[in-house]
Design an enzyme around this catalytic site. Structure first.
Site, PDB file in Angstrom:
ATOM      1  N   CYS A 197     -18.332  20.897  38.110  1.00 27.22           N
ATOM      2  CA  CYS A 197     -18.360  21.935  39.142  1.00 27.22           C
ATOM      3  C   CYS A 197     -19.621  21.782  39.988  1.00 27.22           C
ATOM      4  O   CYS A 197     -20.691  21.478  39.478  1.00 27.22           O
ATOM      5  CB  CYS A 197     -18.325  23.317  38.492  1.00 27.22           C
ATOM      6  SG  CYS A 197     -18.641  24.669  39.625  1.00 27.22           S
TER       7      CYS A 197
ATOM      8  N   CYS B 121     -23.542  24.956  40.345  1.00 24.75           N
ATOM      9  CA  CYS B 121     -24.920  24.929  39.841  1.00 24.75           C
ATOM     10  C   CYS B 121     -25.417  23.483  39.751  1.00 24.75           C
ATOM     11  O   CYS B 121     -24.624  22.561  39.544  1.00 24.75           O
ATOM     12  CB  CYS B 121     -25.011  25.564  38.454  1.00 24.75           C
ATOM     13  SG  CYS B 121     -24.568  27.306  38.398  1.00 24.75           S
TER      14      CYS B 121
ATOM     15  N   GLN C 180     -27.633  40.081  50.656  1.00 23.21           N
ATOM     16  CA  GLN C 180     -28.156  39.158  49.651  1.00 23.21           C
ATOM     17  C   GLN C 180     -27.333  39.215  48.374  1.00 23.21           C
ATOM     18  O   GLN C 180     -26.913  40.283  47.927  1.00 23.21           O
ATOM     19  CB  GLN C 180     -29.616  39.478  49.345  1.00 23.21           C
ATOM     20  CG  GLN C 180     -30.569  39.254  50.504  1.00 23.21           C
ATOM     21  CD  GLN C 180     -30.872  37.784  50.758  1.00 23.21           C
ATOM     22  OE1 GLN C 180     -30.343  36.896  50.094  1.00 23.21           O
ATOM     23  NE2 GLN C 180     -31.732  37.526  51.735  1.00 23.21           N
TER      24      GLN C 180
ATOM     25  N   TYR D  59     -32.826  38.290  63.383  1.00 31.43           N
ATOM     26  CA  TYR D  59     -31.710  37.855  62.543  1.00 31.43           C
ATOM     27  C   TYR D  59     -31.479  38.898  61.447  1.00 31.43           C
ATOM     28  O   TYR D  59     -31.406  38.592  60.257  1.00 31.43           O
ATOM     29  CB  TYR D  59     -31.982  36.486  61.920  1.00 31.43           C
ATOM     30  CG  TYR D  59     -32.477  35.434  62.888  1.00 31.43           C
ATOM     31  CD1 TYR D  59     -31.585  34.668  63.629  1.00 31.43           C
ATOM     32  CD2 TYR D  59     -33.847  35.219  63.087  1.00 31.43           C
ATOM     33  CE1 TYR D  59     -32.037  33.709  64.529  1.00 31.43           C
ATOM     34  CE2 TYR D  59     -34.303  34.263  63.993  1.00 31.43           C
ATOM     35  CZ  TYR D  59     -33.393  33.512  64.703  1.00 31.43           C
ATOM     36  OH  TYR D  59     -33.847  32.559  65.589  1.00 31.43           O
TER      37      TYR D  59
ATOM     38  N   ASP E   3     -29.697  41.047  66.159  1.00 26.38           N
ATOM     39  CA  ASP E   3     -28.761  40.076  65.614  1.00 26.38           C
ATOM     40  C   ASP E   3     -27.649  39.861  66.635  1.00 26.38           C
ATOM     41  O   ASP E   3     -27.293  40.778  67.384  1.00 26.38           O
ATOM     42  CB  ASP E   3     -28.166  40.565  64.289  1.00 26.38           C
ATOM     43  CG  ASP E   3     -27.601  39.432  63.455  1.00 26.38           C
ATOM     44  OD1 ASP E   3     -28.242  39.058  62.452  1.00 26.38           O
ATOM     45  OD2 ASP E   3     -26.536  38.908  63.797  1.00 26.38           O
TER      46      ASP E   3
ATOM     47  N   ASP F  33     -35.624  35.835  59.545  1.00 25.33           N
ATOM     48  CA  ASP F  33     -34.837  35.350  58.411  1.00 25.33           C
ATOM     49  C   ASP F  33     -33.640  34.604  58.987  1.00 25.33           C
ATOM     50  O   ASP F  33     -32.508  35.084  58.950  1.00 25.33           O
ATOM     51  CB  ASP F  33     -34.387  36.525  57.540  1.00 25.33           C
ATOM     52  CG  ASP F  33     -33.706  36.075  56.250  1.00 25.33           C
ATOM     53  OD1 ASP F  33     -33.646  34.849  56.006  1.00 25.33           O
ATOM     54  OD2 ASP F  33     -33.216  36.940  55.504  1.00 25.33           O
TER      55      ASP F  33
ATOM     56  N   CYS G  47     -34.334  30.028  53.519  1.00 23.38           N
ATOM     57  CA  CYS G  47     -33.590  29.480  52.383  1.00 23.38           C
ATOM     58  C   CYS G  47     -33.513  27.968  52.470  1.00 23.38           C
ATOM     59  O   CYS G  47     -32.787  27.333  51.703  1.00 23.38           O
ATOM     60  CB  CYS G  47     -32.186  30.085  52.323  1.00 23.38           C
ATOM     61  SG  CYS G  47     -31.203  29.766  53.800  1.00 23.38           S
TER      62      CYS G  47
END
Length: 456
Positions: A83, A86, A289, A318, A339, A387, A414
């Site tokens: 998978c 992860c 989130q 954002y 946004d 962000d 991120c």
């Protein structure tokens, strides 16, 4: 340029030097970078070459010679090696936090010109229990010959791996998915077949609220099918399911996206989630989130990094449904959020009203256009919080910030690579005070980061 030093199926001895952004181990064979999943720095490995490119090669692990890394553990999930969900389950949690900090440091070493004091790179903020944290699942559906099943795509492919349990999803989500599949199988809902490009049900999307235990379900259909839609009305009979939406998406290249037409079928329009004392009404398409516990830590880190005194005017760029902006509102004089998503802005201003916040407002449109308009009218932010998506800041916004630098810029990211590149572009006008990694997605290679930049 390194070429022709290895060939497919060749076995070589490789020393793993570091972790890559996708969780793979990286070693060098005659200066050629070789990427190998399930390996760790410090390990001597026999690997078999599977792919050769001009600047790198890929390989699979055959065996580890000598001592294994002290951070190596047995993966908890039986689907781990097939998978793509992860990438870090073979690493203990101490090691995961260490390597995530290293990924951020390496990004700045590669993309940031000039030296940075090592002390500004903080240790990664982790979780007490790094499992069962995802509050939303978006799962492809298939028919296995007996029943409807869901899965996740194998890494870097469209091959679906059937998964009947996921250790990073909240447990109530998995329970709801199981009941949804049983219900839809009972009434013979037809799954979409990607090979034939026919069928009806493509994805099941489930979002869960920690605060209220409410569950919101969206069925993504390949085409509008009245029978399936009628059957879906009964999903509110499942425990805690209070909201059912339908989304039509016939774009065969869009693997997991909502279609343009997403509408409420039955139940409540939104579900409510809380971040500390703030309530947020969430539509299924709203960005929120995925890890609530770490979100609270993330937003508190934004407050800490900005060193807010209470007099500041803040722009939340954002902003989505306004989570960061509303969280900051209790620490500052005024917050304005921006946004491009008009539906998110309606949601954000509704959240302002729900929480009876008097010093926050949110606006639809381009970030730069709004900032420029406000600046001309005399509103100059003391702190700009950004962000952005993984692609980073728009170049026009970066250029504007160099001409009109705010006192303090808090960059939530991120993607360490685009973060470092953007910081590099901004360094003529800003210097970096702190770089704080945070583990928003344990067991994966994804790394969140909060960077505080101050005007020179």
């Amino acid at each position: 340029m390194v070429t022709n030093v290895v060939k497919e199926k060749q076995e070589i001895l490789l020393s793993i030097k570091r972790i890559g952004i996708n969780g793979e181990g990286i070693g060098y064979y005659k200066r050629l970078a070789v990427f190998v999943n399930n390996t760790l720095p410090g390990e001597e490995c026999v690997v078999r070459i599977t792919e050769v490119n001009e600047k790198y090669a890929k390989a699979v692990l055959v065996k580890i010679k000598g001592e294994k890394s002290p951070y190596r553990v047995e993966a908890k999930c039986p689907h781990y090696n097939v998978c793509g969900g992860c990438q870090f389950q073979h690493i203990n949690y101490e090691g995961q936090l260490k390597y995530k900090k290293a990924l951020v440091q390496e990004a700045f070493e590669r993309y940031y010109d000039g030296k940075l004091n090592p002390v500004i790179f903080k240790d990664t903020i982790g979780m007490d229990n790094p499992w069962y944290y995802r509050n939303k699942a978006k799962l492809p559906v298939r028919y296995d010959g007996k029943r409807l099943v869901t899965g996740l795509y194998a890494f870097d492919s469209n091959k679906l791996v059937y998964v009947d349990n996921c250790d990073v999803e909240k447990k109530d989500i998995r329970c709801a998915v199981d009941e949804i599949l049983k219900y839809l199988t009972k009434y013979q809902v037809i799954a979409y077949n990607p090979k034939l490009r026919d069928g009806v049900l493509r994805h099941v999307v489930v979002r869960s609220s920690t605060a209220t235990k409410e569950i919101q379900v969206t069925l993504i259909l390949f085409k509008k099918d009245e029978r399936t839609i009628k059957i879906a009305e009964g999903l509110t009979s499942i425990k805690n399911v209070v909201s059912v939406y339908i989304s039509i998406n016939n774009d065969t290249d869009a693997l997991e996206n909502f279609g343009e037409n997403t509408y409420l079928l039955t139940g409540k329009k939104t579900i409510v989630e809380k971040i500390e004392n703030f309530s947020f009404e969430l539509l299924p398409t709203a960005f929120f989130q995925l890890n609530l516990e770490q979100t609270v830590k993330l937003y508190n880190q934004v407050v800490k990094s900005a060193r807010l005194k209470g007099y500041e005017k803040v722009i939340d760029a954002y902003c989505g449904v306004g989570t960061i902006g509303l969280f900051l509102s209790k620490y500052v004089k005024e917050v304005r959020g921006i946004d491009t998503n008009e539906e998110a802005i309606k949601n954000a201003n509704n959240n302002v009203a729900i929480n009876d916040v008097k010093n926050a407002s949110f606006y639809a449109g381009d970030v730069l256009s709004n900032i420029t308009k406000w600046y001309k009218k005399g509103f100059e932010a003391d702190v700009l919080v950004v962000d952005p998506p993984r692609t980073g800041l728009d170049l026009k916004l970066i250029n504007y910030l160099q001409e009109h630098p705010v006192k303090k810029l808090i960059y939530v990211s991120c993607n360490p690579a685009t973060l470092a590149k953007n910081c590099n572009h901004l360094q003529k006008k800003y210097h970096i005070l702190s770089i704080q990694p945070l583990d928003m997605f344990p067991q994966t290679s994804n790394t969140e980061c909060v960077v505080c930049l101050e005007r020179r």
